[in-house]
Scaffold this motif. Structure first.
Motif, PDB file in Angstrom:
ATOM      1  N   LEU A  81     -19.591  -3.712  -1.940  1.00  0.00           N
ATOM      2  CA  LEU A  81     -18.298  -4.294  -1.592  1.00  0.00           C
ATOM      3  C   LEU A  81     -18.047  -4.157  -0.089  1.00  0.00           C
ATOM      4  CD1 LEU A  81     -15.921  -5.616  -3.141  1.00  0.00           C
ATOM      5  CD2 LEU A  81     -14.829  -3.355  -3.162  1.00  0.00           C
ATOM      6  N   GLN A  82     -17.781  -5.287   0.583  1.00  0.00           N
ATOM      7  CA  GLN A  82     -17.552  -5.285   2.029  1.00  0.00           C
ATOM      8  C   GLN A  82     -16.179  -5.809   2.424  1.00  0.00           C
ATOM      9  OE1 GLN A  82     -20.867  -7.570   3.579  1.00  0.00           O
ATOM     10  NE2 GLN A  82     -22.197  -5.765   3.622  1.00  0.00           N
ATOM     11  N   PHE A 139      -8.697  -6.923   4.039  1.00  0.00           N
ATOM     12  CA  PHE A 139      -9.233  -5.666   4.546  1.00  0.00           C
ATOM     13  C   PHE A 139     -10.760  -5.706   4.593  1.00  0.00           C
ATOM     14  CE2 PHE A 139      -5.263  -4.815   2.302  1.00  0.00           C
ATOM     15  CZ  PHE A 139      -4.502  -4.283   3.329  1.00  0.00           C
ATOM     16  N   ARG A 140     -11.318  -5.056   5.587  1.00  0.00           N
ATOM     17  CA  ARG A 140     -12.770  -4.906   5.740  1.00  0.00           C
ATOM     18  C   ARG A 140     -13.154  -3.500   5.296  1.00  0.00           C
ATOM     19  NH1 ARG A 140     -17.507  -7.817   6.226  1.00  0.00           N
ATOM     20  NH2 ARG A 140     -19.077  -6.494   7.183  1.00  0.00           N
ATOM     21  N   GLN A 186      -8.349  -2.869   9.039  1.00  0.00           N
ATOM     22  CA  GLN A 186      -7.619  -4.127   9.176  1.00  0.00           C
ATOM     23  C   GLN A 186      -7.194  -4.255  10.633  1.00  0.00           C
ATOM     24  OE1 GLN A 186      -4.058  -5.170   9.533  1.00  0.00           O
ATOM     25  NE2 GLN A 186      -4.884  -7.247   9.405  1.00  0.00           N
ATOM     26  N   GLY A 187      -7.742  -5.305  11.307  1.00  0.00           N
ATOM     27  CA  GLY A 187      -7.415  -5.503  12.709  1.00  0.00           C
ATOM     28  C   GLY A 187      -7.760  -4.330  13.600  1.00  0.00           C
ATOM     29  N   HIS A 224       0.708  -0.109   2.741  1.00  0.00           N
ATOM     30  CA  HIS A 224      -0.705  -0.483   2.849  1.00  0.00           C
ATOM     31  C   HIS A 224      -1.470   0.031   1.629  1.00  0.00           C
ATOM     32  CE1 HIS A 224      -0.029  -0.869   7.354  1.00  0.00           C
ATOM     33  NE2 HIS A 224      -0.646  -1.992   7.050  1.00  0.00           N
ATOM     34  N   LEU A 225      -1.194   1.286   1.283  1.00  0.00           N
ATOM     35  CA  LEU A 225      -1.896   1.898   0.153  1.00  0.00           C
ATOM     36  C   LEU A 225      -1.641   1.110  -1.128  1.00  0.00           C
ATOM     37  CD1 LEU A 225      -3.582   4.556   0.332  1.00  0.00           C
ATOM     38  CD2 LEU A 225      -1.688   5.698  -0.813  1.00  0.00           C
ATOM     39  N   GLN A 226      -0.402   0.732  -1.346  1.00  0.00           N
ATOM     40  CA  GLN A 226      -0.056   0.000  -2.562  1.00  0.00           C
ATOM     41  C   GLN A 226      -0.669  -1.404  -2.561  1.00  0.00           C
ATOM     42  OE1 GLN A 226       4.206   0.262  -2.729  1.00  0.00           O
ATOM     43  NE2 GLN A 226       4.197   2.417  -3.326  1.00  0.00           N
ATOM     44  N   GLU A 227      -0.753  -2.042  -1.388  1.00  0.00           N
ATOM     45  CA  GLU A 227      -1.369  -3.368  -1.311  1.00  0.00           C
ATOM     46  C   GLU A 227      -2.852  -3.303  -1.664  1.00  0.00           C
ATOM     47  OE1 GLU A 227      -2.297  -6.948   1.940  1.00  0.00           O
ATOM     48  OE2 GLU A 227      -1.013  -5.253   2.509  1.00  0.00           O
TER      49      GLU A 227
END
Length: 215
Positions: free
Chosen positions: A22-23, A28-29, A136-137, A175-178
């Motif tokens: 998974l990448q 998100f990266r 992310q970014g 962020h964690l929940q997303e």
């Protein structure tokens, strides 16, 4: 004192093979990090003074370093976020002689919480952790751990796999929940509300009951 935020997911008995390839996850990266082998021992007094005060004490050894961490027992939100306060100190020489630890808030707080020494081992947790950085970014938002967990209490052993998402300082709880919602929606993963500590404690309770019944 730091605050730990994490979300856990149950995995099948063989783990989650997709983790290794998974990448990307939504926006998100995922960048691979070097794996870790972690050896944790949890301690308390014979009277379980720390547990009654709402704390757990862990000595974690990894990469030749031992860190003592005093944690409050986790609260779990409706969304499955585990929150706990923790204070820790690096032990130059691993020892259960708390008075010999380096001056630190962890040492002072621990000595305030317990009246009786020595400490005794409750259970041991061995983990092999495959890791990915959630980016992310250019921001390092979270670490994603694919853990093989082995808990031992006396002759009793329990083994399982879980996925753990832990917030970094660059992130907030949203962020964690997303990220967690993406894992649930895209891969059907189910949140695990039990902590490793409570599962280890349950195994220790089974051991103590076995010993009492044999007397």
């Amino acid at each position: 004192m730091g605050v730990e935020f994490e979300i856990k997911f149950r995995l099948p008995s063989g783990g989650w093979p997709l983790f290794h390839t998974l990448q990307e996850l939504g926006r998100f990266r995922l960048n691979s990090l070097s794996p870790l082998d972690v050896h944790d021992v949890y301690y308390d007094t014979a009277a379980r003074e720390l547990l009654h005060a709402g704390y757990g004490l862990r000595l974690r050894t990894s990469k030749g370093r031992t860190v003592a961490t005093l944690k409050t027992l986790a609260t779990v939100t409706a969304q499955g976020v585990h929150r706990r306060n923790e204070i820790e100190t690096l032990l130059p020489t691993p020892t259960l002689r708390v008075q010999a630890w380096p001056p630190s808030r962890a040492r002072d707080t621990l000595l305030q919480l317990i009246d009786t020494l020595p400490l005794e081992a409750l259970f041991v947790i061995e983990q092999h952790r495959e890791r990915k950085a959630v980016m992310q970014g250019g921001r390092f938002l979270a670490e994603l751990f694919h853990d093989r967990v082995v808990v031992r209490a006396g002759h009793l052993t329990e083994t399982w796999y879980e996925l753990e998402l832990e917030r970094r300082l660059d992130a907030d709880e949203e962020h964690l929940q997303e990220i967690a919602a993406l894992l649930q929606r895209e891969f059907g993963l189910h949140i695990e509300r039990r902590s490793k500590f409570h599962r280890g404690l349950r195994l220790r309770e089974q051991l103590d009951q076995t010993r009492l019944s044999s007397v």
